[in-house]
Scaffold this motif. Structure first.
Motif, PDB file in Angstrom:
ATOM      1  N   VAL B  50       1.898  43.600  -0.405  1.00 23.81           N
ATOM      2  CA  VAL B  50       1.175  42.610  -1.300  1.00 23.81           C
ATOM      3  C   VAL B  50       0.797  41.717  -0.257  1.00 23.81           C
ATOM      4  N   GLY B  51       0.010  41.772   0.425  1.00 24.29           N
ATOM      5  CA  GLY B  51      -0.636  41.053   0.608  1.00 24.29           C
ATOM      6  C   GLY B  51      -2.404  40.914   0.805  1.00 24.29           C
ATOM      7  N   MET B  52      -2.877  42.672   0.221  1.00 23.19           N
ATOM      8  CA  MET B  52      -3.772  43.080  -0.294  1.00 23.19           C
ATOM      9  C   MET B  52      -4.573  42.756  -1.245  1.00 23.19           C
ATOM     10  N   ASN B 115       2.869  35.339  -2.856  1.00 16.02           N
ATOM     11  CA  ASN B 115       2.763  34.178  -4.169  1.00 16.02           C
ATOM     12  C   ASN B 115       1.802  33.327  -4.502  1.00 16.02           C
ATOM     13  N   TYR B 116       0.606  32.744  -3.533  1.00 15.36           N
ATOM     14  CA  TYR B 116       0.133  31.411  -4.238  1.00 15.36           C
ATOM     15  C   TYR B 116      -1.336  32.858  -4.412  1.00 15.36           C
ATOM     16  N   PRO B 117      -2.477  31.737  -5.339  1.00 13.08           N
ATOM     17  CA  PRO B 117      -3.925  32.151  -5.740  1.00 13.08           C
ATOM     18  C   PRO B 117      -4.641  32.298  -5.046  1.00 13.08           C
ATOM     19  N   THR B 118      -5.883  33.232  -4.972  1.00 12.23           N
ATOM     20  CA  THR B 118      -6.757  32.897  -4.118  1.00 12.23           C
ATOM     21  C   THR B 118      -7.667  32.998  -6.003  1.00 12.23           C
ATOM     22  N   GLU B 269      10.449  23.969  -2.987  1.00 10.75           N
ATOM     23  CA  GLU B 269       9.010  24.709  -3.729  1.00 10.75           C
ATOM     24  C   GLU B 269       9.591  25.995  -3.276  1.00 10.75           C
ATOM     25  N   PHE B 270       9.843  26.309  -1.706  1.00  8.28           N
ATOM     26  CA  PHE B 270      10.166  27.410  -0.777  1.00  8.28           C
ATOM     27  C   PHE B 270      11.186  28.235  -1.657  1.00  8.28           C
ATOM     28  N   LYS B 271      12.020  27.621  -1.281  1.00 10.73           N
ATOM     29  CA  LYS B 271      13.349  27.687  -2.458  1.00 10.73           C
ATOM     30  C   LYS B 271      12.660  28.639  -4.236  1.00 10.73           C
ATOM     31  N   GLN B 272      11.537  27.710  -4.864  1.00 12.44           N
ATOM     32  CA  GLN B 272      11.255  28.000  -5.999  1.00 12.44           C
ATOM     33  C   GLN B 272      10.739  29.336  -5.996  1.00 12.44           C
ATOM     34  N   CYS B 280       2.354  32.974  -8.350  1.00  9.10           N
ATOM     35  CA  CYS B 280       2.248  34.563  -8.476  1.00  9.10           C
ATOM     36  C   CYS B 280       3.201  35.938  -8.860  1.00  9.10           C
ATOM     37  N   ASN B 281       4.241  35.185  -8.376  1.00 14.76           N
ATOM     38  CA  ASN B 281       5.824  36.584  -8.157  1.00 14.76           C
ATOM     39  C   ASN B 281       5.433  37.167  -9.264  1.00 14.76           C
TER      40      ASN B 281
END
Lengths: 249, 315
Positions: B50-52, B115-118, B269-272, B280-281
């Motif tokens: 997923v990190g790709m 799940n965070y955007p670039t 936030e982490f739990k969410q 980005c999930n």
């Protein structure tokens, strides 16, 4: 612009644009192994383009860098063939495009190794090693998909039917080529056709695919007349250089 | 045949662990040890795959030829890491296909950071420097984890990750030496990635449900908070060196502890994000699902061809 410069840019642009197309797929391949393999091909192609742009920048001697050549020309100044700018489509389209290109590049680099221009000969020698691997990889996939399932056979045959009209342009030659052949720098592309056709036929037979039955051909890329796709490719490729001009990254 | 009871097997297993003998695929192991490892290794493999995606997001827009090649090579390395990790997981009797299905159905997790955007080129620097930097803290410890195939995969992965971390830092260095816009871009990336990078180490020790057993079995060798602290201590001086500000007003060197004190992590936030509600999930899973579905006919064709070839050879 000198004939030598144009000659180099034509080769470099093929590598860059196909490398850019393949890099769109990174992280989205049909299996991890294939993702890695296609990324590797992209990496080799962009590496080849880089060496060629560096040489072109050197002979232009006008203060331009390899990055200026790769990122800051206008659409009609890119001289790649129409084949390499075609969209990735499904994996069948991607692999048939790659196979047609590799089947051309293999005898091309074999011949270009003999160039009297030592820099070009050196780049060709290195690129040939990479291209052998690319060609083996793409041919094996064409065979596997052609002789795989009914669906895969249909998909690659459709891809071949679509792309075949762009094949002839790989052999495009004009005064630039003539001058380069006379100087012993360039390759007479007509002389590559027998080897190209032989390789094509061999893989088509093994894959149970058939040669498309049409005769029409499209060209224009070598003189800067492209399909609608190139503008969009460049929009992404050039984004940073256009949005933030003259910076170091 | 002598009957061996479960308690004796478990005692012998623990004795091996305690004397630092690696557990290998054919060795007896408690079912919970196997399950914990499958969960952890598959989570780790999925994180690579997923990190790709967030990094792949910038390959076609990389600012120059060199950066494009370096980024392609990096993302390709991540794919390779995913591949060895799936292989390590398969030695525990869990198939790659099952694991992919679990990823797509949302049953299996992956690192919340992806799940965070670039959003800008600087994010590629921040991901390499902070995200790979945080990953290394975990992974160096995992080179000595008790399960042999996992530990061996990690040795190879660590070498490449530390290279990525340096490349990421180098991107940030160049930006900080650049124009005002470039420095602002770097600081913005730092502001967005710092806290999510700290969350990568997982819940604080008091709230970590899997920690105690994993430590006993030496799957883990340090607690989440210990690793997080090491990361902060290593990273703050690097940020200061190039003029980046850490977005934490409570961050300060504590002479007595010999560590940096830091502010409260937003665990809500982490739990969410972990439970599927990050920025980005949906997009990440959708991309994996699409690759899986689009690749189905290709994998089927490859299998059909291999079967035909085998049949031809036999006849």
């Amino acid at each position: 612009m000198s004939a030598l410069n144009t000659y180099i840019l034509r080769i470099a642009d093929d590598s860059l644009i196909l490398g850019q197309r393949l890099s769109e797929l990174c992280g989205h391949g049909p299996a991890i192994e294939e993702d890695i393999a296609l990324t590797n091909v992209a990496l080799d192609l962009i590496g080849q383009a880089t060496s060629l742009y560096e040489y072109a920048a050197e002979i232009q001697n006008g203060g331009k860098t390899s990055d200026d050549l790769a990122f800051l020309r206008l659409e009609h100044q890119y001289l790649n063939t129409l084949l390499v700018e075609q969209p990735n489509g499904d994996f069948g389209m991607t692999i048939v495009r790659q196979w047609l290109f590799d089947t051309f590049r293999l005898p091309f680099y074999e011949a270009l190794q003999q160039s009297k221009d030592a820099q070009i000969a050196g780049i060709a020698e290195k690129a040939l090693k990479e291209t052998r691997y690319h060609w083996r990889h793409s041919s094996e996939w064409v065979i596997r998909l052609g002789d795989g399932t009914e669906e895969s056979h249909y998909r690659v045959q459709e891809a071949l039917n679509f792309l075949y009209k762009y094949v002839d342009e790989l052999f495009y030659m004009d005064d630039i080529d003539k001058e380069m052949i006379e100087k012993g720098i360039g390759v007479d592309l007509e002389s590559l056709r027998p080897a190209f056709n032989e390789r094509l036929k061999h893989v088509l037979e093994a894959s149970t695919l058939s040669m498309p039955a049409y005769e029409w051909k499209l060209k224009g890329g070598r003189v800067g007349r492209h399909t609608e796709h190139l503008g969009h490719i460049l929009t992404e490729l050039q984004y940073m250089q256009r949005a933030y001009p003259n910076l170091q990254w | 045949m002598k009957e061996v009871n479960l308690t004796e097997l478990e005692a012998a297993f623990q004795a091996k662990i305690d004397s630092e003998v690696r557990i290998e695929p054919k060795d007896w192991m408690p079912e919970r040890y196997r399950k914990t490892l499958i969960r952890q290794i598959s989570q780790h493999a999925h994180s690579e795959i997923v990190g790709m995606l967030p990094e792949g997001n910038w390959i076609t827009r990389a600012p120059n030829l060199r950066r494009k090649q370096v980024l392609l090579a990096k993302v390709q390395d991540e794919g390779g890491h995913g591949q060895y990790l799936y292989s390590a997981m398969e030695t525990l009797g869990h198939s790659r296909q099952q694991s992919m299905d679990d990823l797509i159905s949302g049953k299996a997790k992956y690192s919340s950071i992806f799940n965070y955007p670039t959003l800008t080129w600087a994010d590629i620097g921040a991901v390499g420097w902070l995200v790979d930097g945080a990953a290394i803290m975990n992974q160096v410890a995992l080179c000595r984890t008790s399960y042999g195939p996992y530990a061996r995969a990690m040795v190879r992965i660590c070498k490449e990750e530390s290279f990525h971390q340096r490349q990421g830092f180098e991107i940030m260095c160049v930006l900080m030496k650049g124009s005002e816009e470039q420095r602002a871009m770097a600081q913005d990336a730092m502001n967005r990635f710092w806290w999510p990078a700290l969350m990568m180490f997982g819940p604080s020790d008091a709230d970590s449900t899997n920690s105690e057993e994993s430590l006993k079995w030496r799957i883990k060798r340090h607690t989440n908070d210990e690793l997080r602290q090491s990361f902060i201590d290593a990273t703050v001086p690097q940020a200061e060196l190039i003029g980046l500000t850490i977005p934490d007003k409570d961050l300060k060197w504590n002479e007595a502890r010999g560590h940096y004190d830091y502010g409260q992590i937003d665990w809500n936030e982490f739990k969410q994000v972990v439970s599927g509600h990050g920025p980005c999930n949906t997009e990440r899973i959708a991309a994996r699902k699409k690759a899986e579905e689009d690749g189905k006919w290709v994998r089927e064709a490859a299998m059909a061809y291999a079967e035909k070839k085998k049949a031809r050879k036999a006849s």
